[in-house]
Scaffold this motif. Sequence first.
Motif, PDB file in Angstrom:
ATOM      1  N   LEU A  20       0.865  -1.175   0.000  1.00 29.26           N
ATOM      2  CA  LEU A  20       0.000   0.000   0.000  1.00 29.26           C
ATOM      3  C   LEU A  20       0.904   1.228   0.000  1.00 29.26           C
ATOM      4  O   LEU A  20       1.739   1.398   0.888  1.00 29.26           O
ATOM      5  CB  LEU A  20      -0.894  -0.012   1.243  1.00 29.26           C
ATOM      6  CG  LEU A  20      -1.937   1.104   1.372  1.00 29.26           C
ATOM      7  CD1 LEU A  20      -2.960   1.017   0.248  1.00 29.26           C
ATOM      8  CD2 LEU A  20      -2.627   1.013   2.736  1.00 29.26           C
ATOM      9  N   PHE A  21       0.740   2.066  -1.035  1.00 28.90           N
ATOM     10  CA  PHE A  21       1.643   3.200  -1.228  1.00 28.90           C
ATOM     11  C   PHE A  21       0.860   4.503  -1.269  1.00 28.90           C
ATOM     12  O   PHE A  21      -0.240   4.573  -1.826  1.00 28.90           O
ATOM     13  CB  PHE A  21       2.408   3.065  -2.550  1.00 28.90           C
ATOM     14  CG  PHE A  21       3.383   1.923  -2.597  1.00 28.90           C
ATOM     15  CD1 PHE A  21       4.732   2.121  -2.341  1.00 28.90           C
ATOM     16  CD2 PHE A  21       2.944   0.641  -2.912  1.00 28.90           C
ATOM     17  CE1 PHE A  21       5.629   1.068  -2.396  1.00 28.90           C
ATOM     18  CE2 PHE A  21       3.832  -0.422  -2.965  1.00 28.90           C
ATOM     19  CZ  PHE A  21       5.184  -0.207  -2.704  1.00 28.90           C
ATOM     20  N   SER A  22       1.479   5.531  -0.722  1.00 29.10           N
ATOM     21  CA  SER A  22       0.997   6.894  -0.894  1.00 29.10           C
ATOM     22  C   SER A  22       1.661   7.456  -2.151  1.00 29.10           C
ATOM     23  O   SER A  22       2.889   7.413  -2.275  1.00 29.10           O
ATOM     24  CB  SER A  22       1.378   7.748   0.306  1.00 29.10           C
ATOM     25  OG  SER A  22       1.435   9.119  -0.036  1.00 29.10           O
ATOM     26  N   PRO A  23       0.887   8.018  -3.094  1.00 30.86           N
ATOM     27  CA  PRO A  23       1.516   8.574  -4.296  1.00 30.86           C
ATOM     28  C   PRO A  23       2.474   9.720  -3.973  1.00 30.86           C
ATOM     29  O   PRO A  23       3.503   9.868  -4.637  1.00 30.86           O
ATOM     30  CB  PRO A  23       0.325   9.049  -5.141  1.00 30.86           C
ATOM     31  CG  PRO A  23      -0.837   9.107  -4.221  1.00 30.86           C
ATOM     32  CD  PRO A  23      -0.587   8.096  -3.156  1.00 30.86           C
ATOM     33  N   GLU A  24       2.163  10.494  -2.949  1.00 37.08           N
ATOM     34  CA  GLU A  24       3.058  11.597  -2.580  1.00 37.08           C
ATOM     35  C   GLU A  24       4.394  11.052  -2.060  1.00 37.08           C
ATOM     36  O   GLU A  24       5.470  11.557  -2.415  1.00 37.08           O
ATOM     37  CB  GLU A  24       2.401  12.490  -1.521  1.00 37.08           C
ATOM     38  CG  GLU A  24       1.337  13.430  -2.057  1.00 37.08           C
ATOM     39  CD  GLU A  24       0.071  12.680  -2.468  1.00 37.08           C
ATOM     40  OE1 GLU A  24      -0.255  11.650  -1.825  1.00 37.08           O
ATOM     41  OE2 GLU A  24      -0.582  13.111  -3.441  1.00 37.08           O
ATOM     42  N   ASP A  25       4.343  10.014  -1.213  1.00 40.94           N
ATOM     43  CA  ASP A  25       5.579   9.424  -0.699  1.00 40.94           C
ATOM     44  C   ASP A  25       6.416   8.842  -1.839  1.00 40.94           C
ATOM     45  O   ASP A  25       7.647   8.950  -1.839  1.00 40.94           O
ATOM     46  CB  ASP A  25       5.257   8.317   0.304  1.00 40.94           C
ATOM     47  CG  ASP A  25       4.708   8.851   1.620  1.00 40.94           C
ATOM     48  OD1 ASP A  25       4.734  10.084   1.813  1.00 40.94           O
ATOM     49  OD2 ASP A  25       4.248   8.028   2.444  1.00 40.94           O
ATOM     50  N   LEU A  26       5.737   8.198  -2.801  1.00 40.89           N
ATOM     51  CA  LEU A  26       6.451   7.588  -3.923  1.00 40.89           C
ATOM     52  C   LEU A  26       7.140   8.661  -4.759  1.00 40.89           C
ATOM     53  O   LEU A  26       8.317   8.518  -5.133  1.00 40.89           O
ATOM     54  CB  LEU A  26       5.467   6.780  -4.773  1.00 40.89           C
ATOM     55  CG  LEU A  26       6.037   5.891  -5.875  1.00 40.89           C
ATOM     56  CD1 LEU A  26       7.053   4.899  -5.318  1.00 40.89           C
ATOM     57  CD2 LEU A  26       4.906   5.146  -6.588  1.00 40.89           C
TER      58      LEU A  26
END
Length: 344
Positions: A20-26
């Motif tokens: 599960l990823f945050s697009p901002e973190d990526l």
Amino acid sequence: MRDGWIVAGDIGGTKTALGLFSPEDLQKSIRSRNLPEARVSERYPSQEFSGLIPIVETFLEKNRSILNGYPIWATFGVAGPVLENRCQTTNLPWVIEGEGLEKNFGWKQGTVHLVNDLVAMGWGINVVRSSGGIHWLRAGNADKRGNAVLVAPGTGLGEALLEEDHGSLRPWPSEGGHTDWAPFNPEQVRLLQFLWTQFDHVSSERLLSGPGLLNIYRFVSQGSPAPTLLDRGIPEEHLPEHITQAALDGTDPCSPPTLRLFVEILAQEAGNMALKALATGGVFLGGGIPVKILSFLKESSFLERMSQKGRYRELLDTVPVGVLLQEETPLWGAAYEAMLRMPV
């Protein structure tokens, strides 16, 4: 700002990894040249489930409080050909459909993409190539623009073409590992003749894979006066890892020449792929085997053999060659592909 969460998956015959990823973190990790971190990641034994949906259900239920009703964008890298967002998996009795996942979880139409596992790995190169996720056998001008290729021996032989796209690499699927294999020298002619006694069609995958390594070992160990690994009662599915380790340790006389021959054939295939795609942007070696034999690769004649293409030696001598180090590269690539599709 992209609104929602990314669910990424790397679906294999042995294990399924979900993240599960945050697009901002990526985005931040890519800009700062750091390897990404999932907010949550889990691994599941694939064969204990009847399909992908029960695995995703388990993952989502565990992380329901994090998701908090936000929209989901999902990409799953799957071993097998993906046609019209549908895949019948190669090493599992599963049929996975993007539309079926959307309907089951109530996700918006078009939010789920299935991609071939090598395509996911290819997307992942964009994430890792500036963040220490690659060991360069030859760096060259690793940042220069140009097409690239991915050659990934593991359980099978995966390949992908990587098109240069304004400084990024856009992967295109290929089943090139199943094309005809051609020998380079008299020793390899004898190897081909040996394989013809067992197979009607000898593809590159018959050599450049775990089972392929075992095929080469059987050829090399013919008539050996000393006992070989084949005489030790090791289960066949575990023999490739024993051959690799024995070659690195020098504990079996047939294993080092086996690995030498494997590396030479891998180099030939890498050079062939580089010419077919005019891969001035690089040759990337992925899959489970190259990273395990990295010390052997660094001391081998890989680069010399890859460049032995007649009039095109000089061109191939300039092509960067890198080994993907991170097992999570396909998972990160799936997350990256989903992020690119999210509305800004």
